[in-house]
Design an enzyme around this catalytic site. Structure first.
Site, PDB file in Angstrom:
ATOM      1  N   VAL A  75      -5.023 -15.081  14.542  1.00 36.59           N
ATOM      2  CA  VAL A  75      -5.422 -15.423  13.410  1.00 36.59           C
ATOM      3  C   VAL A  75      -6.540 -14.356  12.769  1.00 36.59           C
ATOM      4  CG1 VAL A  75      -7.047 -17.223  12.025  1.00 36.59           C
ATOM      5  CG2 VAL A  75      -5.197 -17.786  13.910  1.00 36.59           C
ATOM      6  N   PRO A  76      -6.195 -13.458  12.001  1.00 35.81           N
ATOM      7  CA  PRO A  76      -6.693 -12.125  11.873  1.00 35.81           C
ATOM      8  C   PRO A  76      -7.893 -12.107  11.149  1.00 35.81           C
ATOM      9  CG  PRO A  76      -4.720 -12.342  10.343  1.00 35.81           C
ATOM     10  CD  PRO A  76      -4.864 -13.612  11.073  1.00 35.81           C
ATOM     11  N   CYS A  77      -9.032 -12.570  11.494  1.00 28.81           N
ATOM     12  CA  CYS A  77     -10.130 -12.517  11.161  1.00 28.81           C
ATOM     13  C   CYS A  77     -10.682 -11.070  10.983  1.00 28.81           C
ATOM     14  CB  CYS A  77     -11.345 -13.210  11.851  1.00 28.81           C
ATOM     15  SG  CYS A  77     -11.683 -12.857  13.503  1.00 28.81           S
ATOM     16  N   HIS A  78     -10.041 -10.023  11.582  1.00 24.35           N
ATOM     17  CA  HIS A  78     -10.565  -8.780  11.288  1.00 24.35           C
ATOM     18  C   HIS A  78     -10.239  -8.011   9.976  1.00 24.35           C
ATOM     19  CE1 HIS A  78      -6.616  -8.580  13.106  1.00 24.35           C
ATOM     20  NE2 HIS A  78      -6.562  -7.358  12.409  1.00 24.35           N
TER      21      HIS A  78
END
Length: 171
Positions: free
Chosen positions: A130-133
């Protein structure tokens, strides 16, 4: 039952946790907090095909061979707003893209203010997948709670460069 495994990456060792039906956590373990393997015992990745698949997909991602994860995940107990924001992130911000905190707030359909999105990103139990970056400030990178201690922004920059998504300098 929980299964755990780890993978060495260019941004440090990642620990991955599965319950056999969903990935439940991805994190950078603190030094000295890993579980040593027991000689002669099968590893958790050998006992849990989902964990083995998650480690393989992460390996392929870091090798530049995978852009999308195909893994069931469970965010655990979260508020409805946090769930909505994290699912909007997963569903709408693709590999090679970034979104600002404000844009993600809007995409989530919640009334959460943009400044609260950073806290929600910090609560993400499954970074990378889950690509919070990929969530950035309107005037730069913003923050990042992932990575080894003290390496958050370095990790975020590396991940965005790896995906070809580092936003243009704003000066």
């Amino acid at each position: 039952m929980t299964f755990s495994g780890s993978i060495a990456t260019p941004v440090g060792v990642l620990s991955v946790h599965s319950d056999g039906t969903a990935i439940r956590r991805v994190h950078w373990p603190r030094r000295g907090h890993s579980t040593p393997a027991v000689p002669g015992m099968p590893s958790d990745a050998e006992r849990d095909p989902l964990l083995a698949d998650a480690l393989a997909q992460l390996g392929a991602y870091f090798a530049g061979e995978r852009a999308v994860f195909d893994l069931p995940f469970d965010l655990g107990p979260q508020s409805d707003v946090t769930n909505a924001v994290l699912h909007a992130l997963y569903d709408t911000v693709l590999h090679g893209e970034t979104v600002t905190y404000g844009e993600l707030a809007e995409r989530s359909g919640t009334s959460v203010p943009a400044r609260a999105i950073g806290s929600i990103m910090g609560a993400n139990p499954i970074p990378i997948i889950v690509p919070c970056h990929r969530v950035v400030a309107s005037d730069g990178l913003g923050g990042y709670s992932g990575g080894a201690p003290g390496e958050g922004l370095h990790t975020k920059r590396w991940l965005l460069e790896h995906e070809g998504a580092l936003p243009q300098a704003l000066f």
